[in-house]
Design a protein around this motif. Structure first.
Motif: not given
Length: 281
Positions: A4, A41, A44-45, A47-50, A52
């Motif tokens: 962040q 980072r 986190t990507k 986790m937000k778009s499993p 993948q």
């Protein structure tokens, strides 16, 4: 340094007479810290778009079921337990090797969004975005191996050694995927099309995998194929993992596979960083 804080801070300005943000002034400790922040980072990507992660789960499941139940009897003479001891470590190697394809295509996509220009403007090491992306992929490799392990246990496979040897096998598999992922990273920085990156990596991975002892013992191979299998990095890692999980000799295959991994990193990490600099320049 958190992800962040990296994204929130304003674009730095370089003071006159001093290049404080120059990557040449950034030491190894700072490079590691920046790389870990960017690895966060990447996680986190995921986790937000499993979605993948679907491929790293389905591919090993399909491969293990297919080779054990469709080809296992023919290859093992009806001894399924024996074939499981051969093929489970092999499928682990194949699965993490295939999982390493995705990082190149992902970085190629990132390059088209301009995120690398943002990273270039920050006072971070030039190699940090690439190293961070590679480290974030550990999540994919561990999930892939966990999938194979759970399915193998359900199918009747049992580790014949202790927890230390099993953890060493896990570390070897993750290290193998991390080292060879630098080839994918290099192609991702060199080629502008993510689909082309995946295609080229598949062309590399399939011959290495199927011309190895992943699915068949070396004794059943033709002479020329056996000679190649003996030096094939996929075969060497598979042999080392079999020794660590099933018991048996490990030293020679572990040394040879480690040499392959070190060689790939020495060659392709600098090439990837150089291609990234040109891409972001």
């Amino acid at each position: 340094m958190s992800t962040q804080s990296l994204s929130a801070q304003p674009l730095p300005t370089r003071p006159r007479g001093a290049d404080a943000a120059s990557p040449s002034r950034i030491g190894p400790a700072q490079t590691v810290r920046h790389s870990l922040a960017l690895a966060g980072r990447g996680v986190t990507k995921f986790m937000k778009s499993p979605i993948q992660l679907v491929d790293v789960v389905l591919t090993p499941i399909i491969s293990l079921l297919m080779f054990v139940y469709l080809f296992g009897d023919a290859m093992s003479g009806g001894d399924t337990d024996r074939y499981l001891r051969l093929v489970v470590p092999g499928v682990m190697v194949m699965a993490v090797f295939q999982a390493s394809i995705g990082i190149g295509a992902s970085l190629c996509t990132d390059a088209s969004t301009g995120i690398f220009d943002r990273f270039r403007s920050m006072p971070i090491a030039r190699s940090s975005p690439l190293i961070g992306a590679v480290l974030a992929d550990v999540v994919r490799y561990v999930l892939c191996l966990a999938t194979v392990a759970v399915l193998a246990l359900v199918m009747g496979y049992r580790v014949q050694t202790g927890p230390v040897a099993a953890l060493t096998a896990l570390a070897l598999l993750v290290g193998f995927a991390l080292s060879f992922s630098w080839i994918s990273v290099y192609l991702g920085m060199l080629i502008k099309n993510p689909a082309s990156v995946q295609g080229l990596m598949t062309v590399l991975i399939l011959p290495l995998t199927f011309a190895s002892n992943v699915f068949v013992p070396r004794d059943g191979m033709a002479g020329w194929l056996r000679a190649w299998s003996d030096v094939n990095p996929v075969s060497l890692v598979a042999d080392a993992v079999r020794g660590l999980l099933n018991g048996g000799p490990v030293a020679d295959s572990l040394f040879a596979s480690s040499a392959w991994m070190a060689g790939v990193i020495v060659v392709f990490l600098p090439l990837a960083v150089r291609a990234y600099r040109k891409n972001a320049g």
